[in-house]
Design an enzyme around this catalytic site. Structure first.
Site, short mmCIF file in Angstrom:
data_model
loop_
_atom_site.label_atom_id
_atom_site.label_comp_id
_atom_site.label_asym_id
_atom_site.label_seq_id
_atom_site.Cartn_x
_atom_site.Cartn_y
_atom_site.Cartn_z
NE ARG A 233 0.71 12.86 10.24
CZ ARG A 233 0.81 13.31 8.96
NH1 ARG A 233 2.02 14.10 8.86
NH2 ARG A 233 0.16 13.16 8.09
CE1 TYR B 168 -3.54 2.69 0.52
CE2 TYR B 168 -2.14 3.36 2.45
CZ TYR B 168 -3.13 3.63 1.49
OH TYR B 168 -3.64 4.95 1.56
CG PHE C 158 13.28 18.49 -3.81
CD1 PHE C 158 12.25 19.18 -3.45
CD2 PHE C 158 12.94 16.86 -3.98
CE1 PHE C 158 10.99 18.93 -3.66
CE2 PHE C 158 11.58 16.73 -4.27
CZ PHE C 158 10.66 17.50 -4.02
#
Length: 408
Positions: free
Chosen positions: A218, A171, A288
């Site tokens: 989270r 997933y 980045f």
């Protein structure tokens, strides 16, 4: 009072946050006069969707690559909004996810029936798709291909629960690992990285999967509120009868043990991340990629053995985030940061935790990769005199930088 306590406990972070704000204020912004009206809107949507991500894109990337990454993010944000919106029926949602990549080439396609907080990217999708079609074909091909694969993967898990750790990896690959792979392909197309780098998709996949696992850990509480479960049953079922039971007061110890096991799983992606970052030679691309990873590592450490994660959102401090964004400039700095946080998590491992030996093993392995020959040592406590000196220095730094900021 809690904010003041945090600043006094971490005076360097206060200093760095002020420096970061000044640098951000003085840093040249995007010349909006040189952009089309639709591209200006895209950057506005990017900022509204994720201020942190927008800041990283704007401060580290330039030119056509920056525009391509902006559009890439917005396209996938629109796709993710379809997946996340629980008010869209499966009969409508599944075909949309399957066909979403084709909407990029349909100038008038938009979706007006979303109730998600990010629905604007669906309602104004013609603006995004217009800028997509203005990109070079090599960028378009990458974005459309990743969008197609991600849509198919999201649709698969709409009607399938995350049962095993293998399912969890799969997933996370669909919704975030593909993002890492797509970014590497965009970097390669821009000629800013060696073409060999984007051929090792497993390393790029780990970059994205690591971030997604952090997000899933989270969002435990938030996801349960809307009836979503992305923690793998194979793990949480060892600790409770239902996933929601993990947060109950009588089960909190078991809940934290489950949390620690998932964090230990996520830590196994860090060696891949360090290897991948070491291959990036372009400074803007490196920063980045590195900034979200070091922030992710710091976030995992804040989550570890922390029962508050099961009750709501736990974040790293703003000064901590600013420090990481300023310090993550090269691979040696990233390794030093990683070692520091692994040392911190090592000290938090409970001897009674069922995953403790596995956690110690992966943490030790990561530390060996960051600093060969250096051993983990018990945490030392700073003396009161040291803390007093740091507080005085922080106050002086704040006064000095306030004067500099006014002058700027």
């Amino acid at each position: 009072m809690e904010v003041l306590k945090n600043w006094l406990s971490h005076p360097k972070e206060l200093y760095n946050l002020v420096r970061f704000k000044i640098n951000d204020y003085l840093m040249p912004k995007i010349d909006q006069d040189s952009l089309s009206k639709s591209l200006c809107l895209c950057y506005r949507y990017l900022y509204q969707s994720s201020q942190n991500y927008a800041t990283v894109i704007i401060q580290t990337l330039n030119g056509e690559l920056r525009d391509a990454v902006c559009i890439f993010y917005l396209v996938l944000r629109a796709l993710d909004t379809v997946e996340d919106d629980v008010t869209i029926s499966l009969e409508t949602k599944v075909p949309m996810l399957h066909n979403f990549h084709s909407y990029l080439y349909q100038p008038d396609w938009r979706f007006m029936d979303s109730n998600d907080k990010d629905k604007q990217v669906l309602e104004d999708f013609p603006v995004i798709s217009l800028e997509f079609r203005k990109l070079k074909k090599v960028y378009q091909d990458v974005i459309a291909d990743i969008c197609r694969k991600m849509g198919l993967g999201m649709a698969e898990f709409l009607e399938k629960k995350v049962e095993s750790e293998e399912d969890w990896d799969k997933y996370c690959h669909y919704v975030a690992g593909l993002v890492g792979i797509g970014l590497e392909q965009l970097f390669s197309a821009s000629k800013l990285v060696d073409p060999v780098v984007d051929q090792d998709t497993e390393l790029a996949n780990s970059m994205g999967v690591f971030q997604q696992k952090i997000n899933i850990i989270r969002d435990y509480h938030e996801d349960l509120l809307v009836g979503r479960e992305f923690w793998p049953r194979e793990v949480w079922s060892k600790y409770a009868k239902t996933m929601s039971d993990l947060a109950k007061p009588e089960n909190i110890d078991k809940g934290v043990q489950c949390l620690n096991e998932l964090i230990t799983n996520a830590l196994h992606h860090i060696p891949d991340i360090l290897t991948h970052l070491s291959q990036l030679k372009n400074q803007s691309v490196f920063k980045f990629c590195a900034i979200p990873q070091v922030k992710g590592i710091a976030t995992l450490v804040a989550f570890y053995n922390n029962p508050q994660v099961l009750q709501g959102l736990v974040k790293i401090r703003k000064g901590q985030a600013a420090t990481l964004m300023m310090d993550a400039t090269n691979i040696q700095a990233v390794k030093a940061i990683t070692f520091q946080y692994m040392e911190e998590i090592y000290q938090k491992i409970p001897s009674t935790d069922p995953s403790s030996s596995r956690t110690q093993q992966i943490v030790t392995s990561i530390c060996s990769m960051c600093s060969p020959g250096r051993t983990l040592v018990p945490r030392t406590h700073y003396s009161l005199s040291y803390l007093s000196c740091m507080m005085v220095l922080a106050a002086l730094a704040w006064q000095y930088l306030s004067i500099m900021f006014k002058a700027a």
